[in-house]
Design a protein around this motif. Structure first.
Motif, PDB file in Angstrom:
ATOM      1  N   MET A   1       0.823  -1.217   0.000  1.00 20.49           N
ATOM      2  CA  MET A   1       0.000   0.000   0.000  1.00 20.49           C
ATOM      3  C   MET A   1       0.858   1.269   0.000  1.00 20.49           C
ATOM      4  N   SER A   2       1.936   1.265   0.771  1.00 14.71           N
ATOM      5  CA  SER A   2       2.834   2.427   0.757  1.00 14.71           C
ATOM      6  C   SER A   2       3.602   2.497  -0.560  1.00 14.71           C
ATOM      7  N   GLY A   3       3.932   1.323  -1.116  1.00 12.41           N
ATOM      8  CA  GLY A   3       4.620   1.281  -2.401  1.00 12.41           C
ATOM      9  C   GLY A   3       3.777   1.852  -3.516  1.00 12.41           C
ATOM     10  N   TRP A   4       2.480   1.632  -3.467  1.00 13.06           N
ATOM     11  CA  TRP A   4       1.597   2.218  -4.480  1.00 13.06           C
ATOM     12  C   TRP A   4       1.609   3.748  -4.410  1.00 13.06           C
TER      13      TRP A   4
ATOM     14  N   SER B   1      -5.448   4.222  -6.911  1.00  9.49           N
ATOM     15  CA  SER B   1      -6.401   5.062  -6.190  1.00  9.49           C
ATOM     16  C   SER B   1      -5.847   5.443  -4.820  1.00  9.49           C
ATOM     17  N   HIS B   2      -6.074   6.684  -4.432  1.00  9.50           N
ATOM     18  CA  HIS B   2      -5.615   7.166  -3.130  1.00  9.50           C
ATOM     19  C   HIS B   2      -6.239   6.361  -1.989  1.00  9.50           C
ATOM     20  N   ASP B   3      -7.407   5.772  -2.241  1.00  8.17           N
ATOM     21  CA  ASP B   3      -8.113   5.015  -1.202  1.00  8.17           C
ATOM     22  C   ASP B   3      -7.400   3.728  -0.814  1.00  8.17           C
ATOM     23  N   ILE B   4      -6.537   3.221  -1.673  1.00  4.65           N
ATOM     24  CA  ILE B   4      -5.858   1.957  -1.378  1.00  4.65           C
ATOM     25  C   ILE B   4      -4.354   2.151  -1.175  1.00  4.65           C
ATOM     26  N   THR B   5      -3.941   3.401  -0.990  1.00  2.00           N
ATOM     27  CA  THR B   5      -2.533   3.670  -0.729  1.00  2.00           C
ATOM     28  C   THR B   5      -2.341   4.054   0.726  1.00  2.00           C
TER      29      THR B   5
ATOM     30  N   GLY C   1       5.405  10.544   3.595  1.00  2.00           N
ATOM     31  CA  GLY C   1       4.739   9.639   4.526  1.00  2.00           C
ATOM     32  C   GLY C   1       4.780   8.203   4.046  1.00  2.00           C
ATOM     33  N   ALA C   2       4.612   7.997   2.747  1.00  2.00           N
ATOM     34  CA  ALA C   2       4.662   6.646   2.185  1.00  2.00           C
ATOM     35  C   ALA C   2       6.049   6.039   2.350  1.00  2.00           C
ATOM     36  N   LEU C   3       7.088   6.858   2.150  1.00  2.00           N
ATOM     37  CA  LEU C   3       8.458   6.359   2.312  1.00  2.00           C
ATOM     38  C   LEU C   3       8.726   5.920   3.747  1.00  2.00           C
ATOM     39  N   LEU C   4       8.200   6.679   4.712  1.00  2.00           N
ATOM     40  CA  LEU C   4       8.373   6.300   6.116  1.00  2.00           C
ATOM     41  C   LEU C   4       7.719   4.955   6.399  1.00  2.00           C
ATOM     42  N   TRP C   5       6.503   4.766   5.925  1.00  2.00           N
ATOM     43  CA  TRP C   5       5.809   3.491   6.103  1.00  2.00           C
ATOM     44  C   TRP C   5       6.566   2.363   5.386  1.00  2.00           C
TER      45      TRP C   5
END
Length: 209
Positions: A40-43, A57-61, A68-72
């Motif tokens: 999900m963070s990779g998306w 879709s932003h709903d599944i990221t 923030g995605a990189l931290l996750w």
């Protein structure tokens, strides 16, 4: 003349048989959580610089934005790497991989694929993997190793330039990383469907028996 009480009754061998040991169950569910977080963070990371003409879709990221995605992604990466390495070491050390995943033969795979497509594939003994399961599980281990290596080469392309060069270059590593992710997603879908079709396998992964 002796009599048997309720506690003296012989234990049902089938009920007592451990199908999935505790270490397998713990690592399986840890890996599942880490993999979902990474996907999900990779998306979300992909959306910042897409390889193809689409975005997730932003709903599944996960992460809300690139930082923030990189931290996750990095947090889940360490969980996945440590858990995965422990799984590989334990799997080889205990002989589980040899017992569960070998042998794999083309004839066996073809036979079991045909049986699966005609709903004749037996699941009576969950301690024995059929040829389709062996191919899928062995294959996903290889894919998992590839996605970690390509991920590391993308994370530290300067310090680990030799690793990126193993895949050709940085852009090629990105494509391999993406297709490995797609393979893992396909595996997860198939894995969940099969677990729902054979619920006793899901029960075994929860309680072990």
């Amino acid at each position: 003349m002796s009599s048997l009480t309720a506690t003296d009754q012989p234990i049902d061998a089938t009920r007592a048989k451990v199908i999935q040991p505790a270490w397998v169950r713990a690592m399986h569910w840890t890996n599942a959580v880490a993999m979902v977080l990474m996907i999900m963070s990779g998306w979300q990371i992909y959306n910042a610089s897409p390889l193809f003409d689409f975005r997730f879709s932003h709903d599944i990221t996960l992460g809300g934005w690139l930082g923030g995605a990189l931290l996750w992604h990095f947090a889940a990466m360490w969980l996945l790497m440590i858990n995965g390495l422990a799984y590989l070491i334990t799997g080889f050390a205990t002989g589980r991989f040899r017992k569960k995943l070998l042998p794999i033969t083309p004839a066996g795979v073809i036979h079991d694929v045909r049986a699966a497509l005609t709903f004749k594939l037996s699941h009576d003994d969950l301690t024995v993997y059929n040829s389709v399961q062996r191919v899928l599980y062995a294959g996903i281990i290889v894919v998992g190793i590839l996605i970690v290596l390509t991920g590391l080469s993308m994370w530290k392309p300067v310090q680990l330039h030799w690793l990126a060069m193993l895949f050709g270059d940085y852009p090629t590593a990105r494509y391999i990383h993406f297709f490995c992710m797609a393979a893992i997603c396909a595996f997860l879908v198939i894995h969940v469907i099969l677990a729902l079709l054979v619920p006793k396998s899901l029960r075994a992964m929860i309680i072990g028996r």
